[in-house]
Design an enzyme around this catalytic site. Structure first.
Site, mmCIF file in Angstrom:
data_model
loop_
_atom_site.group_PDB
_atom_site.id
_atom_site.type_symbol
_atom_site.label_atom_id
_atom_site.label_comp_id
_atom_site.label_asym_id
_atom_site.label_seq_id
_atom_site.Cartn_x
_atom_site.Cartn_y
_atom_site.Cartn_z
ATOM 1 C CD GLU A 84 39.068 53.434 0.001
ATOM 2 O OE1 GLU A 84 38.584 52.297 -0.006
ATOM 3 O OE2 GLU A 84 38.895 54.258 -0.921
ATOM 4 C CG ASP B 147 31.085 56.874 4.728
ATOM 5 O OD1 ASP B 147 29.864 57.071 4.616
ATOM 6 O OD2 ASP B 147 31.647 55.870 4.260
ATOM 7 C CG HIS C 41 35.551 50.882 0.829
ATOM 8 N ND1 HIS C 41 35.846 51.742 -0.216
ATOM 9 C CD2 HIS C 41 34.195 50.775 0.807
ATOM 10 C CE1 HIS C 41 34.737 52.121 -0.798
ATOM 11 N NE2 HIS C 41 33.720 51.547 -0.213
ATOM 12 C CG ASN D 234 38.441 49.107 -2.060
ATOM 13 O OD1 ASN D 234 37.409 49.017 -1.392
ATOM 14 N ND2 ASN D 234 39.147 50.225 -2.126
HETATM 15 C C1 F6R Z 1 28.881 54.390 2.227
HETATM 16 C C2 F6R Z 1 29.954 53.483 2.622
HETATM 17 C C3 F6R Z 1 30.604 52.569 1.636
HETATM 18 C C4 F6R Z 1 29.616 51.783 0.772
HETATM 19 C C5 F6R Z 1 30.360 50.927 -0.243
HETATM 20 C C6 F6R Z 1 29.422 50.149 -1.146
HETATM 21 O O1 F6R Z 1 28.434 55.121 3.338
HETATM 22 O O2 F6R Z 1 30.313 53.515 3.723
HETATM 23 O O3 F6R Z 1 31.439 51.677 2.335
HETATM 24 O O4 F6R Z 1 28.817 50.975 1.603
HETATM 25 O O5 F6R Z 1 31.187 51.732 -1.027
HETATM 26 O O6 F6R Z 1 28.732 51.043 -1.958
HETATM 27 P P1 F6R Z 1 27.534 50.560 -2.887
HETATM 28 O O7 F6R Z 1 26.421 50.161 -1.984
HETATM 29 O O8 F6R Z 1 27.190 51.777 -3.712
HETATM 30 O O9 F6R Z 1 28.054 49.418 -3.700
#
Ligand code: F6R
Length: 256
Positions: free
Chosen positions: A141, A66, A136, A134
């Site tokens: 989302e 992403d 994702h 959440n």
């Molecule tokens: C980032 C992504 C997100 C993160 C998720 C967890 O490329 O795709 O899904 O993996 O938000 O983020 P952290 O590791 O910062 O808790």
């Protein structure tokens, strides 16, 4: 679905890094699906260390999940800049083999189609995932309906709050992102989801043992035949005794 629990995030990361290294040394043209965020930083540090000890990544292709809409690749908070800072700049992957959605594309629909064509041309051997509080994965989302392919998503209030820590001025944080879709993620040959810390315990439990539901996008991983959740003890703390017992020898082994 496999679950591997380690005493610490550092030990868990060594396990994942060894799996990634094995893929890189085994496959002539490995394709890695990569994530950003706090969780994989240690993994990238470990891969950089392996590279300094002689591991070449010159034959690897990487495809990131992403990117924020509206951030230039060299914007310090862009995911392209994150990947450059934590991995790409320190290893020998040719720039042309590293792929992150273009958050500045003038035609976002065309950019999504370009990314889907890229994914079709380079099937992912191993997808690394983190998980949002959440549920994702990528930026898929929780919504009434999940999108299968690369798409533009409006970030939820929970995700904006969770990621504000990466923006010195949270007011300039983009409200939209381009993300690979759920089906594209599930098309990876193997998937490793890493989650560390007690704040992930609730959602890890929901993803692993709750119903498969759009309310928890990561629950769709239950439908994949080769998924490993790699957790530290804090993130696994909601899972109960059977998992902790099953992983005990490993935790012990890696704690020494
Ligand atoms: C980032 C992504 C997100 C993160 C998720 C967890 O490329 O795709 O899904 O993996 O938000 O983020 P952290 O590791 O910062 O808790």
């Amino acid at each position: 679905m496999k679950i591997r629990v380690f005493a610490t995030a550092e030990l868990a990361t060594v396990y994942v890094a060894a799996l990634v290294e094995s893929l890189i040394t085994r496959e002539p043209h490995p394709v890695l699906g990569l994530a950003t965020g706090a969780t994989p930083i240690l993994l990238y540090r470990q891969l950089v260390a392996f590279h300094r000890q002689g591991l070449s990544l010159a034959h690897v292709t990487t495809i990131n999940l992403d990117e924020y809409v509206g951030l230039a690749p060299d914007h310090p908070q862009s995911y392209r800049a994150f990947m450059e800072a934590h991995l790409f700049r320190h290893v020998d992957i040719p720039a042309a083999q590293t792929h992150v959605p273009n958050g500045l594309a003038p035609d976002l629909a065309a950019e999504c189609a370009r990314y889907d064509a890229l994914l079709a041309a380079h099937p992912i051997d191993l997808q690394i995932l983190g998980i949002g509080p959440n549920g994702h994965i990528g930026f898929n989302e929780p919504e009434g309906a999940l999108k299968t392919r690369t798409h533009v998503v409006t970030l939820t209030a929970e995700t904006l709050a969770a990621n504000a820590r990466f923006f010195p001025d949270p007011a300039v944080m983009p409200r939209q992102a381009i993300t690979m879709g759920l089906e594209s993620i599930l098309q990876a040959r193997a998937i490793i989801l890493m989650a560390f810390g007690a704040e992930k315990a609730r959602i890890v439990k929901a993803a692993l043992s709750g119903e498969v539901s759009t309310a928890v996008p990561a629950s769709f991983l239950q439908m994949h035949s080769d998924v490993t959740f790699v957790l530290d003890e804090a993130a696994a703390s909601g899972l109960g005794a059977p998992v902790a017992e099953a992983s005990a020898p490993l935790v012990e082994h890696f704690s020494r």
